[in-house]
Scaffold this motif. Sequence first.
Motif, PDB file in Angstrom:
ATOM      1  N   PHE A  34       0.775  -1.214   0.044  1.00  0.00           N
ATOM      2  CA  PHE A  34      -0.078   0.008  -0.140  1.00  0.00           C
ATOM      3  C   PHE A  34       0.875   1.073   0.008  1.00  0.00           C
ATOM      4  O   PHE A  34       1.989   1.387   0.484  1.00  0.00           O
ATOM      5  CB  PHE A  34      -0.872   0.077   1.189  1.00  0.00           C
ATOM      6  CG  PHE A  34      -0.210   0.142   2.494  1.00  0.00           C
ATOM      7  CD1 PHE A  34       0.150   1.396   3.063  1.00  0.00           C
ATOM      8  CD2 PHE A  34       0.118  -1.005   3.351  1.00  0.00           C
ATOM      9  CE1 PHE A  34       0.445   1.759   4.298  1.00  0.00           C
ATOM     10  CE2 PHE A  34       0.926  -0.730   4.492  1.00  0.00           C
ATOM     11  CZ  PHE A  34       1.232   0.589   5.002  1.00  0.00           C
ATOM     12  N   GLN A  36       0.192   5.592   0.663  1.00  0.00           N
ATOM     13  CA  GLN A  36      -0.599   6.603   1.067  1.00  0.00           C
ATOM     14  C   GLN A  36      -0.209   7.727   0.801  1.00  0.00           C
ATOM     15  O   GLN A  36       1.049   8.377   0.514  1.00  0.00           O
ATOM     16  CB  GLN A  36      -0.884   6.805   2.634  1.00  0.00           C
ATOM     17  CG  GLN A  36      -1.521   5.252   3.182  1.00  0.00           C
ATOM     18  CD  GLN A  36      -1.594   5.552   4.843  1.00  0.00           C
ATOM     19  OE1 GLN A  36      -1.108   6.329   5.406  1.00  0.00           O
ATOM     20  NE2 GLN A  36      -2.439   4.439   5.116  1.00  0.00           N
ATOM     21  N   PHE A  45       3.861   3.815   3.531  1.00  0.00           N
ATOM     22  CA  PHE A  45       3.914   3.035   2.623  1.00  0.00           C
ATOM     23  C   PHE A  45       4.256   1.588   3.300  1.00  0.00           C
ATOM     24  O   PHE A  45       4.902   1.809   4.334  1.00  0.00           O
ATOM     25  CB  PHE A  45       4.389   2.967   1.346  1.00  0.00           C
ATOM     26  CG  PHE A  45       6.060   2.910   1.258  1.00  0.00           C
ATOM     27  CD1 PHE A  45       6.854   1.893   1.364  1.00  0.00           C
ATOM     28  CD2 PHE A  45       6.892   4.288   1.355  1.00  0.00           C
ATOM     29  CE1 PHE A  45       8.392   2.128   1.435  1.00  0.00           C
ATOM     30  CE2 PHE A  45       8.151   4.320   1.893  1.00  0.00           C
ATOM     31  CZ  PHE A  45       8.962   3.129   1.538  1.00  0.00           C
ATOM     32  N   GLU A  92      -5.058   6.407  -1.216  1.00  0.00           N
ATOM     33  CA  GLU A  92      -4.305   5.390  -1.280  1.00  0.00           C
ATOM     34  C   GLU A  92      -4.482   4.423  -2.358  1.00  0.00           C
ATOM     35  O   GLU A  92      -5.453   4.257  -3.123  1.00  0.00           O
ATOM     36  CB  GLU A  92      -4.726   4.461   0.213  1.00  0.00           C
ATOM     37  CG  GLU A  92      -4.034   3.276   0.330  1.00  0.00           C
ATOM     38  CD  GLU A  92      -4.237   2.647   1.711  1.00  0.00           C
ATOM     39  OE1 GLU A  92      -4.219   3.508   2.826  1.00  0.00           O
ATOM     40  OE2 GLU A  92      -4.639   1.421   1.758  1.00  0.00           O
ATOM     41  N   SER A  94      -3.643   0.269  -3.096  1.00  0.00           N
ATOM     42  CA  SER A  94      -3.194  -0.827  -2.432  1.00  0.00           C
ATOM     43  C   SER A  94      -2.995  -2.023  -3.738  1.00  0.00           C
ATOM     44  O   SER A  94      -4.151  -2.009  -4.616  1.00  0.00           O
ATOM     45  CB  SER A  94      -4.440  -1.474  -1.780  1.00  0.00           C
ATOM     46  OG  SER A  94      -4.515  -0.678  -0.738  1.00  0.00           O
TER      47      SER A  94
END
Length: 136
Positions: A34, A36, A45, A92, A94
């Motif tokens: 992920f 952000q 991250f 975000e 992912s």
Amino acid sequence: MVVKTEHLSLARQIDLVFHELQEELSGLNSGTVFVQIRNNIIGKFGIRHHPLAGRSGSFSAEQGGLTPVQQSSFRVMALESLKYKKRWTHGEISYEFAVRQGMIVVDATLESNYNMANLLIRSPRSRGDVSGQSIG
């Protein structure tokens, strides 16, 4: 010379994230990477690991992990997903990944975040005065 993050494209930042996570990814067959994003700058991250399977009082380590070729493919797919990011600057991304039959499979989820206070501060008059109107 120190390069400031705000001077790097989002694609270059993603590239740096994958470089930083290289060792960790080499020990995983699945999980979620992920990042952000705030003002098109990656802050936090990392990797959300899938649950570890515990049996008889201990956890067993995953076998293998992503090969350099699989990591390269993963990075290319992550960069490719940026083509679907439109207009938003906060949110975000992912990347859920897994190795299946020797091939890496990636699902990307793009999440945009907006702040109503910022929206109203930017141009309250251009949206019309809604202070006296009731919704519903």
